[in-house]
Scaffold this motif. Structure first.
Motif, short mmCIF file in Angstrom:
data_model
loop_
_atom_site.label_atom_id
_atom_site.label_comp_id
_atom_site.label_asym_id
_atom_site.label_seq_id
_atom_site.Cartn_x
_atom_site.Cartn_y
_atom_site.Cartn_z
N GLY A 41 0.80 -1.20 0.00
CA GLY A 41 0.00 0.00 0.00
C GLY A 41 0.84 1.26 0.00
O GLY A 41 2.00 1.26 -0.42
N TYR A 42 0.24 2.35 0.50
CA TYR A 42 0.91 3.65 0.49
C TYR A 42 2.14 3.61 1.38
O TYR A 42 2.10 3.14 2.51
N GLN A 102 10.05 -4.01 10.32
CA GLN A 102 9.92 -2.61 9.92
C GLN A 102 8.69 -2.41 9.03
O GLN A 102 8.02 -1.38 9.10
N SER A 103 8.38 -3.39 8.18
CA SER A 103 7.18 -3.29 7.33
C SER A 103 5.91 -3.23 8.17
O SER A 103 4.94 -2.56 7.80
N ALA A 104 5.92 -3.92 9.31
CA ALA A 104 4.73 -3.98 10.16
C ALA A 104 4.39 -2.64 10.79
O ALA A 104 3.28 -2.47 11.32
N LYS A 105 5.31 -1.68 10.75
CA LYS A 105 5.09 -0.39 11.40
C LYS A 105 4.70 0.71 10.42
O LYS A 105 4.66 1.88 10.80
N ARG A 106 4.42 0.39 9.17
CA ARG A 106 4.18 1.42 8.15
C ARG A 106 2.73 1.81 7.99
O ARG A 106 2.43 2.81 7.34
N GLY A 107 1.81 1.04 8.54
CA GLY A 107 0.39 1.34 8.36
C GLY A 107 -0.29 1.72 9.66
O GLY A 107 0.25 2.48 10.46
N THR A 108 -1.47 1.15 9.90
CA THR A 108 -2.19 1.38 11.15
C THR A 108 -2.49 0.07 11.87
O THR A 108 -3.36 0.02 12.74
#
Length: 591
Positions: free
Chosen positions: A283-284, A514-520
Motif C-alpha cells: 500500500g501507500y 519494519q514493514s509492520a510499522k508502516r500502516g495502522t
C-alpha cells in the motif's frame, strides 16, 4: 426484508453495528428475510429488477450466514443495507452492477455514511451505533500506484472522524495470466506443485498490472484479499476443469471432472494460498496491504485451446453468473487464463465483516466480566480491527510464495515480496472467538497522546518458567489515524510497540518487523522452544508509544491491543487458567 420506512427511524438504531454499502439485495429471499434493514433514500429499487440483484444479495448472505457449505449459524442482529450500486447499461445479461455514471463516488459514499452516523440535513442519524462498514466494491480503472485516491482519502477521513471501521476488498484482477511454454498436453500432466508454481510465477511477472484497486489502499481501512479456498466439496459442473493452485502434500495430475475431483486427485488445498484474482500490495509508503486473506472461493479453469497469429484473447461470459469460472487458452505456446468473475475478494471482505460482527458480540459479553465496565463501545472498532488481524499468519503458504520470488541478494529478504501476496496472512478466525487451556488472549485499549507511552503488564503462567516447550507470542496493535492529504507522510499518528522477545526467549517470525510499522496495524509473531526462566510473579511488559507525523496531535488516539500466548498442545499445565487467576485488577500503567 424490512425497509427503513416500515420499521421507522430510531426503533432499530440501538442494536445496529454493521452496514453493507453495495448493490440492492433481493427482497424477501428466504435466507435474508427479517435480517436486513434496507435504506433506499434515492429510490433506486424501482429501477433495479430482481434478477439483477446479485452482488448485494451475495454479500448480505455471506455477512449473515458465512459460506453456506460451512453451515454456520447466522448473525443474531440485522444488517443495515444502503445501495450504492445499480445495474449498468450493458449488453450482457445480467448487466454488471456498478457505481452509477451520474454520481461521484466520493459524494455518494460521504452522503451515505453521514446519513447513517450523524444525519443528513435536518434528518437525524438512522443508525448511529454502527461500528463496521463493509465495502466490497472497488474501481477497476484506478489501481493503486504511489498516490492515494480520493476515495481512499475519504474513507480515511470518515473512519477517524466517525470512529468506524471500514472493511474493504482488495479488488479483483481479471486479466489473463500468461504461462509461457506450456502446451495442452503439458498442462494436463503438471503436478500440483508444478501447476501452483507456474501460476504464481506468472502472477509475479505481471504484478505491475495486478495491483490493489481503489479504495483498498486506504490507511485506516482493513483491506481483505482472498485465499484460494472454500468449503465446497464439489466442482461447478463444467467438464475438463483445472485448479490453478492445487498444491497439496503430494504430486498428482490436477484435472477435475464435472462432479468434483477425480478419484486419487488432491482433496485438500493448502490453507492460505492467495487467490489468483487478488489485487497485490503493497500500500501507500509500502504499508502492508491487503492486511489479511480470507476464503474467497477456489477458482477453476476450463481447458480450451487456440493457436492464432498474431495471438489474441477475449473474455467469454459463463452461463452461471453467480459462479466464478476460469477460461484457459493457449496462444502461440503461451497459456492464457482469462477469468470472468463475480468478485472473489468481495466474498473475502464480506466474510471478514461477518467475523467482525461475531467479535462485536464477544466484546459485548466481555463487558459483563470483571472490570468489563472499562470496555466502552468507542473502543470496539480498533479492537475488532486488531483482532481480525490477530488471527492471521503465513504458515506454510510462505514457502510456496517465496519459491517464485527472485533472489533479493546478499543481506536481502523475500519477506516484503511475500507480503505483497499474503499481507499478514490468512485469518484462522476460529482462534479469535475462544481460548483453550493452551492458548490465552488478553486485550488492552486506551487513548494515547503525542509523545506518550502506555505500559501494559500481562501476567505470565508460572508453570512455563524453565520449561523447554514450544511457545508462540502474538502481538497486534491497531488504531485509526488522522491524515494530512497535503504531505507525503499522510499518516497523522504513528503508534508502535516493541515485543518483549527476551522475556520468553522467542524470536520474530514472518512479516519483516519494519514493514509492520508502516500502516495502522502492527502484527508480530514470535516463537521459541528454549527454556526461559522468570519469577513466579513474572509479567510480560509491552509499551505502546505514540508520535505525531503529518499533523499536530491535539486529540488522543484510540487504539486496541491483542496479545496471545500459546504453548504446544499436550503440555502438563494450563496456561489459560494460570493467567486468568493472576488478573485481579486492570493491568495498564500510564508512563
Amino acid at each position: 426484508m424490512e425497509t427503513l420506512e416500515k420499521v421507522g427511524k430510531g426503533w432499530f438504531g440501538a442494536f445496529f453495528y454493521e452496514v453493507l454499502l453495495d448493490g440492492l439485495p433481493l427482497m424477501n429471499h428466504r435466507r435474508l428475510a427479517g435480517r436486513l434493514i434496507v435504506d433506499d433514500p434515492d429510490g433506486w429499487a424501482e429501477h433495479y429488477p430482481a434478477n439483477h440483484r446479485l452482488h448485494g444479495t451475495a454479500m448480505a448472505s455471506i455477512i449473515l450466514h458465512g459460506e453456506l457449505d460451512a453451515k454456520e449459524p447466522a448473525l443474531s442482529r440485522p444488517v443495515y443495507v444502503r445501495p450504492i450500486l445499480k445495474p449498468s447499461h450493458h449488453f450482457s445479461s445480467p448487466p454488471p452492477e456498478c457505481i452509477p455514471d451520474d454520481y461521484l463516488v466520493v459524494d455518494l459514499i460521504h452522503r451515505a455514511v453521514k446519513r447513517i452516523l450523524t444525519g443528513d440535513g435536518e434528518e437525524e442519524a438512522v443508525a448511529p451505533s454502527v461500528r463496521i462498514i463493509n465495502l466490497s466494491v472497488g474501481d477497476p480503472d484506478r489501481p493503486f500506484i504511489h498516490e492515494m485516491s480520493p476515495w481512499a482519502r475519504l474513507l480515511d477521513w470518515l473512519a477517524y472522524e466517525y470512529n468506524v471501521l471500514f472493511i474493504v476488498s482488495a479488488g479483483n484482477q481479471v486479466g489473463p495470466i500468461e504461462i509461457p511454454g506450456v502446451t495442452e498436453t503439458q498442462l494436463k500432466s503438471l503436478s500440483s506443485k508444478q501447476m501452483t508454481k507456474s501460476v504464481l510465477e506468472a502472477i509475479r511477472s505481471d504484478s505491475a498490472n495486478r495491483r490493489i484497486l481503489s479504495p483498498a489502499e486506504s490507511m485506516n481501512a482493513l483491506t481483505v484479499g482472498a485465499s484460494h479456498e472454500d468449503s465446497s466439496a464439489c466442482g461447478s459442473g463444467v467438464s475438463n476443469q483445472v485448479d490453478p493452485l492445487p498444491l497439496a502434500d503430494f504430486n498428482r495430475p490436477t484435472i477435475w471432472g464435472s462432479s468434483g475431483r477425480k478419484s486419487g486427485s488432491p482433496s485438500i488445498v493448502l490453507p492460505g494460498l492467495p487467490s489468483p484474482i487478488n489485487g497485490l500490495g503493497l500500500g501507500y509508503r509500502r504499508a502492508i496491504k491487503p492486511e489479511v486473506l480470507l476464503p474467497g472461493g477456489g477458482r477453476l479453469i476450463r481447458s480450451s485451446y487456440y493457436l492464432q497469429t498474431p495471438p489474441y484473447w477475449r473474455r467469454i461470459a459463463m452461463p452461471l453468473p453467480q459462479v466464478s469460472r476460469w477460461l484457459n487458452r493457449e496462444l502461440n505456446w503461451v497459456t492464457m487464463m482469462v477469468m470472468v468473475t463475480v468478485a472473489s475478494t468481495s466474498n473475502a471482505a464480506a466474510l471478514a465483516s461477518r467475523i467482525g460482527g461475531q467479535l462485536y458480540e464477544v466484546l459485548l459479553q466481555l463487558q459483563h466480566q470483571p472490570h468489563g465496565d472499562r470496555l466502552e463501545e468507542i473502543y470496539f472498532p480498533v479492537l475488532i480491527k486488531a483482532l481480525l488481524v490477530h488471527g492471521s499468519q503465513w504458515d506454510k503458504a510462505y514457502d510456496v510464495v517465496a519459491e517464485v520470488l527472485p533472489d533479493p541478494g546478499k543481506g536481502g529478504s523475500k519477506k516484503d515480496g511475500v507480503s505483497r501476496f499474503l499481507g499478514y496472512g490468512r485469518v484462522f478466525y476460529e482462534r479469535l472467538l475462544h481460548c483453550t487451556e493452551y492458548r490465552a488472549t488478553s486485550l488492552g485499549f486506551g487513548e494515547i497522546g503525542d509523545e506518550q507511552t502506555h505500559r501494559f503488564a500481562f501476567p505470565l503462567p508460572p508453570s512455563l518458567s524453565g520449561k523447554k516447550v514450544w511457545r508462540r507470542l502474538t502481538v497486534t496493535l491497531a488504531w485509526l489515524t488522522p491524515v494530512n492529504v497535503n504531505t507525503y507522510q499522510y499518516r497523522g499518528a504513528k503508534l508502535w510497540l516493541n515485543p518483549p522477545a527476551d522475556t520468553l526467549d522467542v524470536k520474530r517470525k514472518e512479516v519483516f518487523w519494519q514493514s509492520a510499522k508502516r500502516g495502522t496495524v502492527q502484527h508480530e509473531i514470535l516463537e521459541g522452544d528454549e527454556a526461559a526462566v522468570f519469577e513466579e510473579d513474572g509479567m510480560l511488559v509491552i509499551d505502546v508509544s505514540c508520535r505525531g507525523e503529518a499533523v499536530d496531535l491535539n486529540e488522543p488516539i484510540r487504539y486496541g491491543l491483542a496479545v496471545t500466548l500459546e504453548v504446544a498442545e499436550g503440555c502438563m499445565f494450563s496456561i489459560y487458567n494460570e493467567i486468568k487467576e493472576r488478573i485481579p485488577q486492570p493491568v495498564r500503567i500510564r508512563v
